[in-house]
Write an enzyme that holds these catalytic residues in place. Sequence first.
Site: not given
Ligand code: IMP
Length: 187
Positions: A49, A108, A159
């Site tokens: 990503g 996120d 997104v």
């Molecule tokens: P976290 O561990 O919840 O902070 O998520 C991080 C990972 O979730 C990111 O590196 C993305 O791969 C994925 N992610 C979170 N939100 C989105 C989004 O809105 N679109 C695409 N991927 C997301």
Amino acid sequence: MAAAHEPHPHIKEVLISREQLDVRIRELGAQISEDYRGKDLLLVSVLKGAIYFMADLSRAITIPLSLDFMAISSYAGGKQNTGVVRLLKDLDEHITGRHVLLAEDIIDTGLTASYLLRILRARGPESLRICTLLDKTVRRIVDDLPIDYRGFIIPDVFVVGYGLDFRQIYRNLPFIGVLKDEVMEAT
Ligand code: IMP
Ligand code: MG
């Protein structure tokens, strides 16, 4: 001339245009260049990503730096983060005593970043900071996550584009956009 994917039939709304990305990333690059002047900077990012952000951010930084990559799998490719993080590829470089800046596409819940910080910190870098392009602040469940550089705070919407995928698609869109509901709902 408009890029071929703009507008894209699956996109409901362009949240951040390529021009806005460009301007903001140049500001981040200038700030980072100032903060790390004279230091051995290692820019680390997470496949897949963050590769577009990494490529543009690194070119916006005007001091010498090295790049390295990790790969993880944070969820099964859908919308939900399961909290399960698996390390698929480790760094090539040793980071002990170095100034490490982790470039993330999006934070996120914060679970992924906090896992990455934990394993990197254990290796004894001289400093360790996070630069995230997007921050979904309202979704955070890890509440002590230090974010030193952030591009944009975005609302709680899923997104895609500029590296971000939905089921591995849409990464190559040159902007950050919101998918149409019917695309997300189709299985
Ligand atoms: P976290 O561990 O919840 O902070 O998520 C991080 C990972 O979730 C990111 O590196 C993305 O791969 C994925 N992610 C979170 N939100 C989105 C989004 O809105 N679109 C695409 N991927 C997301
Ligand atoms: Mg992802």
